[in-house]
Motif scaffolding. Structure first.
Motif, PDB file in Angstrom:
ATOM      1  N   ALA A   1       0.825  -1.200   0.000  1.00 24.66           N
ATOM      2  CA  ALA A   1       0.000   0.000   0.000  1.00 24.66           C
ATOM      3  C   ALA A   1       0.862   1.255   0.000  1.00 24.66           C
ATOM      4  N   PHE A   2       1.902   1.254   0.830  1.00 20.34           N
ATOM      5  CA  PHE A   2       2.778   2.425   0.917  1.00 20.34           C
ATOM      6  C   PHE A   2       3.474   2.673  -0.420  1.00 20.34           C
ATOM      7  N   SER A   3       3.981   1.593  -0.995  1.00 19.38           N
ATOM      8  CA  SER A   3       4.680   1.709  -2.270  1.00 19.38           C
ATOM      9  C   SER A   3       3.745   2.226  -3.364  1.00 19.38           C
ATOM     10  N   LEU A   4       2.515   1.705  -3.381  1.00 16.11           N
ATOM     11  CA  LEU A   4       1.527   2.145  -4.367  1.00 16.11           C
ATOM     12  C   LEU A   4       1.240   3.640  -4.210  1.00 16.11           C
ATOM     13  N   PHE A   5       1.123   4.063  -2.953  1.00 18.16           N
ATOM     14  CA  PHE A   5       0.818   5.464  -2.652  1.00 18.16           C
ATOM     15  C   PHE A   5       1.925   6.382  -3.171  1.00 18.16           C
ATOM     16  N   ILE A   6       3.182   6.062  -2.810  1.00 14.64           N
ATOM     17  CA  ILE A   6       4.300   6.916  -3.230  1.00 14.64           C
ATOM     18  C   ILE A   6       4.455   6.903  -4.746  1.00 14.64           C
ATOM     19  N   ARG A   7       4.333   5.730  -5.350  1.00 14.71           N
ATOM     20  CA  ARG A   7       4.456   5.643  -6.800  1.00 14.71           C
ATOM     21  C   ARG A   7       3.409   6.483  -7.520  1.00 14.71           C
ATOM     22  N   SER A   8       2.148   6.423  -7.021  1.00 10.27           N
ATOM     23  CA  SER A   8       1.110   7.146  -7.753  1.00 10.27           C
ATOM     24  C   SER A   8       1.265   8.660  -7.587  1.00 10.27           C
TER      25      SER A   8
ATOM     26  N   SER B   1      -7.357  -4.825  -3.883  1.00 13.13           N
ATOM     27  CA  SER B   1      -8.409  -4.788  -2.858  1.00 13.13           C
ATOM     28  C   SER B   1      -9.054  -3.411  -2.840  1.00 13.13           C
ATOM     29  N   PHE B   2     -10.141  -3.327  -2.083  1.00 11.00           N
ATOM     30  CA  PHE B   2     -10.828  -2.049  -1.963  1.00 11.00           C
ATOM     31  C   PHE B   2      -9.898  -0.985  -1.378  1.00 11.00           C
ATOM     32  N   GLY B   3      -9.114  -1.395  -0.364  1.00 11.06           N
ATOM     33  CA  GLY B   3      -8.163  -0.470   0.267  1.00 11.06           C
ATOM     34  C   GLY B   3      -7.167   0.079  -0.740  1.00 11.06           C
TER      35      GLY B   3
ATOM     36  N   ILE C   1      -6.417  -4.025 -12.055  1.00 14.93           N
ATOM     37  CA  ILE C   1      -7.049  -5.119 -11.327  1.00 14.93           C
ATOM     38  C   ILE C   1      -6.517  -6.450 -11.838  1.00 14.93           C
ATOM     39  N   LEU C   2      -6.209  -6.483 -13.159  1.00 11.55           N
ATOM     40  CA  LEU C   2      -5.808  -7.744 -13.774  1.00 11.55           C
ATOM     41  C   LEU C   2      -4.362  -8.129 -13.473  1.00 11.55           C
ATOM     42  N   LEU C   3      -3.573  -7.191 -12.909  1.00 10.03           N
ATOM     43  CA  LEU C   3      -2.156  -7.479 -12.672  1.00 10.03           C
ATOM     44  C   LEU C   3      -1.969  -8.495 -11.544  1.00 10.03           C
ATOM     45  N   GLU C   4      -0.774  -9.123 -11.522  1.00  9.07           N
ATOM     46  CA  GLU C   4      -0.430 -10.037 -10.431  1.00  9.07           C
ATOM     47  C   GLU C   4      -0.340  -9.255  -9.118  1.00  9.07           C
ATOM     48  N   PRO C   5      -0.730  -9.885  -7.986  1.00 10.20           N
ATOM     49  CA  PRO C   5      -0.683  -9.156  -6.710  1.00 10.20           C
ATOM     50  C   PRO C   5       0.718  -8.708  -6.324  1.00 10.20           C
ATOM     51  N   GLU C   6       1.780  -9.381  -6.848  1.00  9.94           N
ATOM     52  CA  GLU C   6       3.148  -8.986  -6.449  1.00  9.94           C
ATOM     53  C   GLU C   6       3.570  -7.695  -7.137  1.00  9.94           C
ATOM     54  N   ASN C   7       2.952  -7.384  -8.271  1.00  9.15           N
ATOM     55  CA  ASN C   7       3.317  -6.187  -9.022  1.00  9.15           C
ATOM     56  C   ASN C   7       3.030  -4.933  -8.176  1.00  9.15           C
ATOM     57  N   VAL C   8       4.005  -3.993  -8.162  1.00  8.05           N
ATOM     58  CA  VAL C   8       3.787  -2.792  -7.347  1.00  8.05           C
ATOM     59  C   VAL C   8       2.578  -1.986  -7.820  1.00  8.05           C
TER      60      VAL C   8
END
Lengths: 209, 202
Positions: B4-11, B139-141, B127-134
């Motif tokens: 989640a943190f990584s996704l946040f900073i990346r976006s 999930s909803f979160g 949504i279609l990406l693998e869960p390991e992908n940054v």
């Protein structure tokens, strides 16, 4: 059929003096994003031109029945339906280009050229005029896209429509002297190229500004 | 949590809506004349993203993809966005007239801001990406965090540009480049600077 002065103005004005991108500043998002290569840029231009023209016609036909308060939603639904059609057609007949354009096909819905023309022209004009206006604006958009994509693909990867223009033997890797300008492929360069187009356009059309 | 943190900073930085994907460019260029209105518009965009993106996530996950109605996604997403914007406009008008007055004309225009629609369309792909992908939104979160990050990224971008434009007021720019032309060059240079973040990996 002879074109009257007004018709001519409606159709050809957007190509130069009233260009949607460099003068009205509409539809910048997609113009910048799809211009790395000529082919997607051309497909995008054709799609946008068709959608603008048709959306203008449809909205102009129903303009007297749309309630003022919800007009934006009505317009959006008309456009979204057309975009869905175009997107399905592209997926069926030009799958690789559709994948390359990815979300930008869907984003034609929120392309400001569409909303701008629908609000400013189709809501108050007759069907035939609206069609010409849509066609003109679509073509004006296409010109800029093709010019920017031409420069970016030629200098960025040495090809046009995927066909090699700069010979392989010129490259440093093959003992030549030439290297691709990597910056051209980056998003930032699209902005600077559009700025150059605006600069050029404004210096030859001094009286318009 | 780490994801989640990584996704946040990346976006916010690497996948910045404006500099990496050119989304929301029209209002970005039109409204960035001074920092105060830019801040208001940026906050409004973040807010609308934060509501529409999770709703569209739920729609995509529980209605569109199980029923294989993917071709309806454009119409459904834009309808949700237009409806939410209208709703937000009415609520703000009722409960905070001062905020409504300062945002006034920009609020209805958010419906046609590409950044909002773009956020939903990117979410649909991710949504279609693998869960390991940054980049994956699984999930909803994740969808809430992605919306927040993208919104903040847009807000930072528009505020920076507005600050630069305020300074540029006093500079001597060649005549045909004045206004729009020089703004494009500024955005181009900022995009170059933001490219440094694209190597960022957390």
């Amino acid at each position: 059929m002879a074109l009257s002065q007004k018709t001519k103005e409606t159709l050809l004005g957007p190509l130069n003096t009233n260009n949607p991108i460099v003068v009205q500043v509409l539809g910048i998002c997609s113009a910048l994003a799809v211009t790395v290569q000529l082919k997607p840029a051309l497909v995008m231009s054709i799609s946008v031109t068709i959608i603008v023209a048709l959306a203008n016609v449809i909205v102009s036909l129903i303009r007297n029945t749309i309630p003022m308060r919800i007009r934006i939603i009505v317009q959006l639904v008309v456009v979204a339906a057309l975009v869905t059609l175009v997107s399905e057609v592209l997926k069926a007949f030009a799958y690789d280009v559709a994948m390359q354009l990815s979300v930008y096909i869907g984003l034609i819905i929120t392309n400001c050229i569409l909303m701008g023309r629908l609000e400013a022209f189709a809501m108050t004009n007759k069907v035939w005029d609206s069609f010409l206006d849509g066609l003109g604006n679509g073509l004006g958009y296409s010109i800029i896209l093709v010019v920017v994509a031409f420069v970016r693909e030629l200098f960025g990867s040495g090809t046009l429509f995927g066909i090699r223009i700069i010979p392989e033997s010129w490259y440093v890797a093959n003992g030549g002297f030439y290297e691709n300008c990597g910056l051209m492929v980056m998003p930032a360069m699209a902005l600077i190229l559009v700025a150059c187009v605006i600069w050029f356009h404004r210096s030859i059309n001094k009286e318009s500004k | 949590m780490e994801h989640a943190f990584s996704l946040f900073i990346r976006s916010i930085f690497a996948d910045n809506m404006v500099f990496a994907f050119f989304l929301g460019m029209c209002s970005f260029l039109a409204v960035s004349k001074n920092v105060k209105t830019s801040l208001g518009l940026g906050a409004a965009v973040t807010f609308v993203l934060l509501i529409t993106l999770p709703i569209n996530y739920l729609l995509q996950k529980y209605i569109l993809s199980p029923m294989e109605l993917n071709y309806l996604s454009f119409i459904l997403f834009i309808a949700v966005i237009a409806a939410i914007v209208q709703l937000v406009e009415m609520i703000v008008e009722k409960y905070s007239p001062s905020l409504y007055a300062s945002l006034g004309i920009f609020l209805p225009l958010i419906a046609v801001n590409c950044a909002i629609m773009g956020g939903s369309l990117f979410m649909q792909q991710r949504i279609l990406l693998e869960p390991e992908n940054v980049k994956a939104i699984t999930s909803f979160g994740d969808s809430v965090i992605y919306a927040l990050g993208s919104g903040i990224g847009w807000l930072i971008a528009i505020c920076c540009l507005a600050a630069i434009r305020e300074k540029m007021e006093y500079n001597d720019v060649p005549k045909p480049l004045q206004g729009l032309g020089i703004t494009f060059i500024e955005v181009g240079l900022m995009a170059l600077a933001f490219m440094c973040f694209s190597g960022l990996n957390i």
